[in-house]
Write an enzyme that holds these catalytic residues in place. Structure first.
Site, PDB file in Angstrom:
ATOM      1  N   LYS A   1       4.983  -2.077  -3.876  1.00  0.00           N
ATOM      2  CA  LYS A   1       5.820  -2.895  -4.753  1.00  0.00           C
ATOM      3  C   LYS A   1       6.246  -2.137  -6.007  1.00  0.00           C
ATOM      4  O   LYS A   1       7.162  -2.562  -6.701  1.00  0.00           O
ATOM      5  CB  LYS A   1       5.094  -4.190  -5.116  1.00  0.00           C
ATOM      6  CG  LYS A   1       4.962  -5.137  -3.920  1.00  0.00           C
ATOM      7  CD  LYS A   1       4.368  -6.486  -4.313  1.00  0.00           C
ATOM      8  CE  LYS A   1       4.298  -7.436  -3.132  1.00  0.00           C
ATOM      9  NZ  LYS A   1       3.208  -7.069  -2.176  1.00  0.00           N
TER      10      LYS A   1
HETATM   11  C1  LIG Z   1       3.292  -7.498  -0.772  1.00  0.00           C
HETATM   12  C2  LIG Z   1       2.430  -6.763   0.174  1.00  0.00           C
HETATM   13  C3  LIG Z   1       2.623  -6.805   1.579  1.00  0.00           C
HETATM   14  C4  LIG Z   1       3.668  -7.688   2.217  1.00  0.00           C
HETATM   15  O1  LIG Z   1       4.980  -7.217   1.982  1.00  0.00           O
HETATM   16  P1  LIG Z   1       6.223  -8.185   2.235  1.00  0.00           P
HETATM   17  O2  LIG Z   1       7.403  -7.441   1.719  1.00  0.00           O
HETATM   18  O3  LIG Z   1       5.945  -9.426   1.435  1.00  0.00           O
HETATM   19  O4  LIG Z   1       6.283  -8.460   3.688  1.00  0.00           O
HETATM   20  C5  LIG Z   1       1.829  -6.024   2.397  1.00  0.00           C
HETATM   21  N1  LIG Z   1       0.838  -5.259   1.885  1.00  0.00           N
HETATM   22  C6  LIG Z   1       0.601  -5.193   0.553  1.00  0.00           C
HETATM   23  C7  LIG Z   1      -0.514  -4.349   0.066  1.00  0.00           C
HETATM   24  C8  LIG Z   1       1.385  -5.921  -0.350  1.00  0.00           C
HETATM   25  O5  LIG Z   1       1.123  -5.867  -1.669  1.00  0.00           O
END
Ligand SMILES: *Cc1c(COP(=O)(O)O)cnc(C)c1O
Length: 433
Positions: A107
């Site tokens: 993210k």
């Molecule tokens: C947010 C997140 C996900 C999921 O990603 P999406 O884009 O919501 O499908 C998977 N793994 C981790 C570690 C995350 O922080």
């Protein structure tokens, strides 16, 4: 480029409007009106380009009409202050490590990009101060807060439920200072979210303050995630393994995988995608049945994927014009229990020496069970295993080394403001700043 809403009721928006608003007024998600394929020559020589060079070309296809080239290049280069290396786990399975950024999760890419793009729009408008409100149950708050840290003209308020996020998560957004304020809400995550929503609805607040959200559905957080799919392909090509690439994405809200699907639309030669779910297998069920049935999420070891109504499902549907047949021709699914996640982390650690986090474990396992002869699999390792320290240490029965970046957060001093869950208190606070 214009952006339309997946609900097709709200008027089209400019990039700037889509970024500032986040969600369309008809509650739909913004989609770019066109997805521009990149030229064959780009793919022929992609293995000779750096991550930043690749990302600049991809960014240009998305945002080139709306942001001057030099500004866009600076935003991309600044965002990608870290690498996303492709690391071999077995002869046919590679990990795309997305955890080398400031908060050790993927993210960071979207968070950093959005902060910089929003900063550019604010300067262009001559606005002096924008206030970003974000409710978090843990990980989003840290990626957004760190992404926006030090960006001029923007102040971020992170609302989080007191006592309900892990210490390490809390430290990642309460120790930053500068333009980041953490509000420790006497309530649950839902209370935090309700406060943020109420603030956006409140006429007086919106008259006096410029408020925006940094939700993961924002196009400026979601589209830049395409960058590393192209870079993964480039790295596979360098290894001579790019012919039949299968990409597996541990998925919750489906933003990450949707960015990869956009890449495929731009011509990225990925043979197929796999969406790995934990027990919250709403998408997996949709693939099997063609019927989408959201339901309340259950808690699992891969908690960032505990989503019962994935918001980006609307984008997946829109991308394939609602055709279940077309969706299943490019995406398959898998779903794993906590027990299977544990088993996978342990086995892969013992057999290969590679330490998976619980999310990446779903991704690895789906490839392991699914790859056909001749295919090379890449799973997105979405977070560093040390972010789930207790879980992972308990599974492998060994101590896990904590990266310096995480240790630095742990050493910081927590600063947060206590806040009740009453909207009047939150409003008074915002009006007083
Ligand atoms: C947010 C997140 C996900 C999921 O990603 P999406 O884009 O919501 O499908 C998977 N793994 C981790 C570690 C995350 O922080």
């Amino acid at each position: 480029m214009k952006y339309y809403s997946t609900n097709r009721i709200a008027p089209e928006a400019t990039l700037q409007e889509a970024v500032v608003k986040g969600l369309a007024s008809d509650k739909g998600l913004f989609m770019p009106e066109r997805i521009q394929p990149l030229p064959a020559e780009f793919y022929d020589t992609i293995d000779q380009l750096s991550f930043r060079e690749i990302a600049c070309q991809v960014a240009d296809a998305f945002f080139g009409e709306d942001v001057p080239a030099d500004v866009l290049k600076e935003i991309v280069c600044d965002t990608l202050s870290f690498d996303t290396p492709l690391v071999r786990v077995t002869d046919t399975i590679y990990s795309l490590e997305l955890f080398h950024g400031p908060t050790l999760a993927f993210k960071d890419v979207g968070g950093r990009f959005m902060a910089r793009l929003l900063g550019y729009f604010i300067r262009k408008e001559g606005r002096d101060q924008v206030n970003v409100l974000v409710a978090t149950s843990g990980d989003t708050g840290s990626a957004v807060a760190n992404g926006f840290l030090g960006v001029e003209g923007i102040h971020v308020y992170v609302l989080y439920p007191k006592g309900k996020v892990s210490e390490i998560q809390e430290k990642q957004f309460t120790t930053l200072g500068q333009n980041i304020t953490a509000l420790e809400v006497e309530g649950t995550f839902d209370d935090c979210q309700a406060l943020v929503k109420a603030a956006f609805m409140d006429a007086e607040l919106n008259e006096k303050l410029l408020l925006t959200s940094a939700n993961s559905i924002n196009v400026a957080r979601f589209l830049p995630q395409a960058f590393y799919y192209f870079y993964a392909y480039a790295q596979l090509k360098r290894l001579g393994k790019a012919d039949q690439a299968v990409i597996c994405v541990p998925s919750g809200n489906f933003g990450n995988i949707t960015a990869g699907l956009f890449g495929k639309r731009m011509g990225l030669p990925v043979k197929r995608f796999i969406a790995a779910n934990n027990r919250n297998d709403i998408f997996y069920q949709y693939l099997q049945t063609g019927v989408y049935t959201p339901r309340p999420s259950v808690t699992t070891l891969a908690n960032a994927m505990d989503v019962g109504d994935p918001s980006n499902f609307a984008r997946v549907l829109d991308l394939y014009a609602g055709s279940h047949r077309d969706i299943v021709s490019e995406i398959t699914g898998k779903s794993y229990t906590d027990e299977q996640i544990r088993e996978t982390v342990k086995e892969v650690w013992e057999q290969t020496g590679y330490l998976l986090d619980p999310h990446g474990a779903c991704g690895y396992r789906a490839l392991h069970e699914n790859l056909q002869s001749g295919e090379t699999g890449v799973f997105l390792e979405t977070a560093h295993p040390a972010k789930f320290l207790e879980t992972v240490e308990e599974i492998i029965g060994e101590k896990v080394e904590i990266p310096a970046k995480l240790q630095a957060f742990m050493a910081g001093e927590k600063k947060s403001l206590p806040m009740s869950k009453r909207f009047e208190d939150f409003k008074d606070y915002l009006l007083s700043i």
